[in-house]
Structure formats: structure tokens, C-alpha cells
Design an enzyme around this catalytic site. Sequence first.
Site, PDB file in Angstrom:
ATOM      1  N   ARG A  50      20.295  11.720   0.437  1.00 58.25           N
ATOM      2  CA  ARG A  50      21.410  12.347   0.784  1.00 58.25           C
ATOM      3  C   ARG A  50      20.209  13.514   2.178  1.00 58.25           C
ATOM      4  NH1 ARG A  50      25.153  16.621  -0.811  1.00 58.25           N
ATOM      5  NH2 ARG A  50      23.666  18.177  -0.503  1.00 58.25           N
ATOM      6  N   PHE A  92      22.848  15.128   7.442  1.00 56.43           N
ATOM      7  CA  PHE A  92      24.436  14.950   7.635  1.00 56.43           C
ATOM      8  C   PHE A  92      24.779  13.698   7.561  1.00 56.43           C
ATOM      9  CE2 PHE A  92      22.888  17.793  11.274  1.00 56.43           C
ATOM     10  CZ  PHE A  92      23.639  19.084  10.826  1.00 56.43           C
ATOM     11  N   SER A  93      24.220  13.071   6.322  1.00 53.73           N
ATOM     12  CA  SER A  93      24.372  11.603   5.821  1.00 53.73           C
ATOM     13  C   SER A  93      24.230  11.359   4.840  1.00 53.73           C
ATOM     14  CB  SER A  93      23.639  10.793   6.864  1.00 53.73           C
ATOM     15  OG  SER A  93      21.930  11.003   6.645  1.00 53.73           O
ATOM     16  N   GLU A  94      24.656  10.575   4.118  1.00 53.41           N
ATOM     17  CA  GLU A  94      24.239   9.700   2.826  1.00 53.41           C
ATOM     18  C   GLU A  94      24.130   8.621   2.804  1.00 53.41           C
ATOM     19  OE1 GLU A  94      27.771  12.493   0.337  1.00 53.41           O
ATOM     20  OE2 GLU A  94      28.505  10.742   0.717  1.00 53.41           O
ATOM     21  N   VAL A  95      22.853   7.744   1.463  1.00 51.93           N
ATOM     22  CA  VAL A  95      22.585   6.245   2.104  1.00 51.93           C
ATOM     23  C   VAL A  95      23.165   5.814   0.651  1.00 51.93           C
ATOM     24  CG1 VAL A  95      20.982   4.585   2.304  1.00 51.93           C
ATOM     25  CG2 VAL A  95      20.857   7.278   3.725  1.00 51.93           C
ATOM     26  N   ASP A 115       9.995   9.310  15.948  1.00 49.76           N
ATOM     27  CA  ASP A 115       9.539  10.366  14.442  1.00 49.76           C
ATOM     28  C   ASP A 115       8.813   9.926  13.194  1.00 49.76           C
ATOM     29  OD1 ASP A 115      10.050  12.395  12.916  1.00 49.76           O
ATOM     30  OD2 ASP A 115      12.730  11.583  12.542  1.00 49.76           O
TER      31      ASP A 115
HETATM   32  N1  ADE Z   1      17.333   4.752   2.132  1.00 52.64           N
HETATM   33  C1  ADE Z   1      17.260   4.512   3.812  1.00 52.64           C
HETATM   34  N2  ADE Z   1      17.421   3.510   3.912  1.00 52.64           N
HETATM   35  C2  ADE Z   1      17.284   2.825   3.268  1.00 52.64           C
HETATM   36  C3  ADE Z   1      16.802   1.691   3.365  1.00 52.64           C
HETATM   37  N3  ADE Z   1      17.121   0.487   4.049  1.00 52.64           N
HETATM   38  N4  ADE Z   1      16.773   0.902   1.618  1.00 52.64           N
HETATM   39  C4  ADE Z   1      17.050   1.390   0.695  1.00 52.64           C
HETATM   40  N5  ADE Z   1      17.331   2.956   0.928  1.00 52.64           N
HETATM   41  C5  ADE Z   1      16.626   3.309   1.626  1.00 52.64           C
END
Ligand code: ADE
Length: 575
Positions: A285, A288-291, A407
Site C-alpha cells: 500500500r 493513495f494506492s493499493e497494489v 524517481d
Molecule cells: N508491487 C508493485 N508493483 C509490483 C509488481 N509489478 N509486481 C509485484 N509486486 C509489485
Amino acid sequence: MEELHSLDPRRQELLEARFLGGVSGNTAGSTGSASGGTKVSAYDKNSKKDSLCGVQFQGGNGSSPVRGLPPVIRSPQNSHSPSAPGSSVRHTLFSLVQTVSPNPIEIRSYLDSLNANKLHEIRFVQICFELHLYVVWNPISGNPFQSDRSDRIYNKNLDLEKKEGRIDDLLRANCDLRRQIDEQQKLLEKYKERLNMCITMSKKLLIEKVKLTLAEYHEQEEIFKLRLGHLKKEEAEIQAELERLERVRNLHIRELKRINNEDSSQFKDHPTLNERYLLLHLLGRGGFSEVYKAFDLTEQRYAAVKIHQLNKNWREEKKENYHKHACREYRIHKQLDHPRIVKLYDYFSLDTDTFCTVLEYCEGNDLDFYLKQHKLMSEKEARSIVMQIVNALRYLNEIKPPIIHYDLKPGNILLVDGNACGEIKITDFGLSKIMDDDSYGVDGMDLTSQGAGTYWYLPPECFVVGKEPPKISNKVDVWSVGVIFFQCLYGRKPFGHNQSQQDILQENTILKATEVQFPSKPVASNEAKAFIRRCLAYRKEDRFDVHQLGSDSYLLPHIRRASSSGALAPNSSSY
Ligand code: ADE
């Protein structure tokens, strides 16, 4: 003999007493009568005395006046009986001596008239001698001829005897002591000898002992060395175990956080987004985002779905801005196709405040987590990672329009296998800059988003504040590569390592970062350091750009590196 002239009557009395063996009744201070008993008594005393003296005479050394009396005077026959032979002569002599002023010449002539009777003369002389000596000997002189004088003489004699006895005793004791001292001295000599022997023996023994101690020391040293080695090995094992446990602990902490975040996520119940992406579990997390790890039902592959959720309380303008920014990122990223860059597959909105980007899924972790877990890595591993990043940067600068990532940091470098010896993929182009012809001049492009980014990895020009925004180029990414490489090698950031973002800004840490300092340990090659120096050149004019970096001898294969370094002057391409 001259002293006889000065004899007073009392002395004569003594003479009489000596000569006749008695004391005259008219003697001054005499208490007894002139009876025979008294005489006998006096004689007895004298006899005793003489006898005593005789003994002393026989055995003495003659130094005492009393001892000087010859035995003849002691004879009772000579002194006791008036009818004894020679008594008339003695009487005459006595009368001669008894006069007020005895005249020795007269006495002498009398003696001569006696036809020099040797015996009488001798006796007389002896008497005179005794008398004389008595006078001389008796130093009291106050009144030496009192009636008890004989007693006193006797007593004196006794005292003398006692004293002499004591002297003899003392002498004997002295002899004893002398003997004892001699014996002690002999003993002492023997003792000294023995002591010397002992010292010699002790020295020998000590030498032996020292030898033994040295042998023992070497023996112990060997044991200690082995033990030390063993302990070091054990310590290293324990340290490794500790590090392993710390890593496991970090994993658990991260997992706990992840579960916690997932539990509070509105997408925790595995929805299928956009009728295609089945959400499996939360990966991470951000602000402002969650993956989420998701399964692409269409492509039948895993994907990373990044859900951008705008704050409902934000103003519409801000929401729009954010959205615009995300679309821009998507557009930039979508066109990128490079094995070292995470692919962006898809983009879609869920509602007005929520949109998603679908990314290539990468197993493993990012470099940030790796460095947290392992602190650092070998130069070879670091070089490999740097080489891959530089290749990606080369690609980003070869496409049209070129892209500045802006970045680059460990958190945005994904380790596909989760370790440092595998492939990497660069991700997150949220802050990337498109160097199109409109924005990019000869001296670079304006930095529009000054203040954004992660300060440890940004070059000094990004912190310059002036009327005009600072001009930037792909040399921003080159600086970031230098910082990442340094951190991989030394386990710490080259500038503002223990500082917060805010501190770096307030203290102008990066603006002061004129020269990079290398720790002595761990050891890194000079080539690596030179490479880092080229990346971290303070002035962007002195710094390598991405193209130069891409052809840097340090990143060339070993064989080519060796031949090129032999052909070229050291770092000729850089300076
Ligand atoms: N976390 C952020 N990006 C990712 C990705 N492309 N693969 C695995 N974990 C991640």
C-alpha cells in the site's frame, strides 16, 4: 720506698698489723682491747685474707696489691708467735717504722746491720710494699686507718673477689658467647653456603619452570587459537542466524502489516475488477494506492493491479489533477517495452474517484526491502543491478521522446527472484518526465515538480531554488544510479544517510554534497568508486549522462574492460 716517709701513725698501725699479725690497742677508732684474742682474731682475719690472697697470689696475675703479699707473711709461725725466730728484728724494725717520721735510710742501715738478712729485708720490703700499696691502693683517703680498716680491706678483697669472680664468670660467659658467636658464624657460613646453593638451584628450577611455563603457554596459545577460531566461527554462525531471524522477523512484520492493510481494504474480498482481474491478495500500500496480486482472466497470467483511490474529501480540481497525472503516467509507461522495465498492461476506472493500472507481476521483492534485509551486497551483484538499471535508462533515453524516470530508488527496483543475483525491473513512472522537444532545450528541461521525489536519490540541481525552475536532464537518473550503487556496496546512503526527507531539505544536505566519501569497509574496487564518482559529480556539467554511463568501461564485460583500460588512458572517456 719513698712513700714510707709520709707514713702517719695509722699507716704504721697497719704495718704493725701486717707485720705482727694483730692490731695495736691504741689505734685510733679501735674498739677492741690489745688482747691476744683480738690479735688472734685479727690474725685470723689476716690469715684468712692472706690465705685468700695466697690463693690469689698462687693463681692470680699479680695485679692486685693484696695478691702481691708473699706467702711468707701468711705464715702463722712468722706472724703469730713473738718468740719466733727473727721476732726481735721485727720489733726493732717495727719501732723504726713506728716513729713519727720513719726514715727508710735508717731502716735500711738497720737492715744492713743485720748483715743484710735477705729474709728480713725481703719481709720488710714486702710489708712496706704492702703498706705502700695499700696507701696507694686505698683511694678513699678520708680516714683509711680506722679501726675497721682491715675488715674493709677484707671486705674490699671479698668484693674484689666477687667482682673478679663475676669478671671470671663474665669472661667465661664472654668465652661462651664468643664460642656461641663463632658457632653461629660457622652456622651462618654454612647457611650462606646452603642459601647460595638454594638460590642456584632455584634459578635452575626457575629456568626449568619458565621453560615449562613457556611450553604450557604455547600449548595454551594453540588451544586458545583453536578455541578463538571455533568461537569466531560460532559467532559468525550465530550472527548469521541472528540476521536470518531478523530477516524472518522483518518478513513477519511486513506480513502482519500487509494483512492488517488488507483487512482494512475495501477490496479484501477478492472482487473481479473490470470483469477481468480477479484480486488475490494485497501486495502493498502506498499513499493513495493499493497494489493487489491479481489473476488476468483474459490473458491467463498473474498481474499486479494498482488501485488509485482519490480522497473523497479532496476538491474536484485536486482530484482532476491527480487523475491527469495518472493518465500521463499511464501514457508514458504504456509505450515502454523493455525487459528491465515493468510492463504496463492496462488502465481502467472503477468510479469517479477510483482508477486502476495493470502491471506485469513480479515475484520477489523490491531492492529497498532486500537492503533492509541484507544491508548490502557484493560488488558483483551491485554492479549487475547497476548494469541492468543503466540498460533500462539507455532504453528510456533512446525512445522518442526520451524519458527521465526522476524517481529511481531501491523501492522502485523490483528484484524478480527476490535476490541480488537475478533480473531487475524498474517500476513506478509516476514522477517521470517526458523530454519532448517543447520542454527540452539545450540545457535541459524545467523541473516542474520541484519538491517531489525522494531526496536521498536526487541530485543537487533539483534543490536549487531561484527565480527560474532548475533545468534537469537524464543526469538526474545518473545521480540516482550512483546513490543506489553506493548504497548496495556500503549499506548506507552517501548523503543524508540518517536524515529524514525534511532534514535533508532544511539542512541543504544535497546542495552541500560536493564530494562523495567512501568508507574503508567493505572494500570496493577503485573502478567501482570511480564509476560512482562519475555518477555523483556535483555539477551536472561534470557528471556523466545516461549514454556515457551506458558505455562506461566499468560496466563493460571483463575482457573488454581489461583491453579497453589498457588501450585508453584511465577513465579517458569520462574526463
Ligand atoms: N508491487 C508493485 N508493483 C509490483 C509488481 N509489478 N509486481 C509485484 N509486486 C509489485
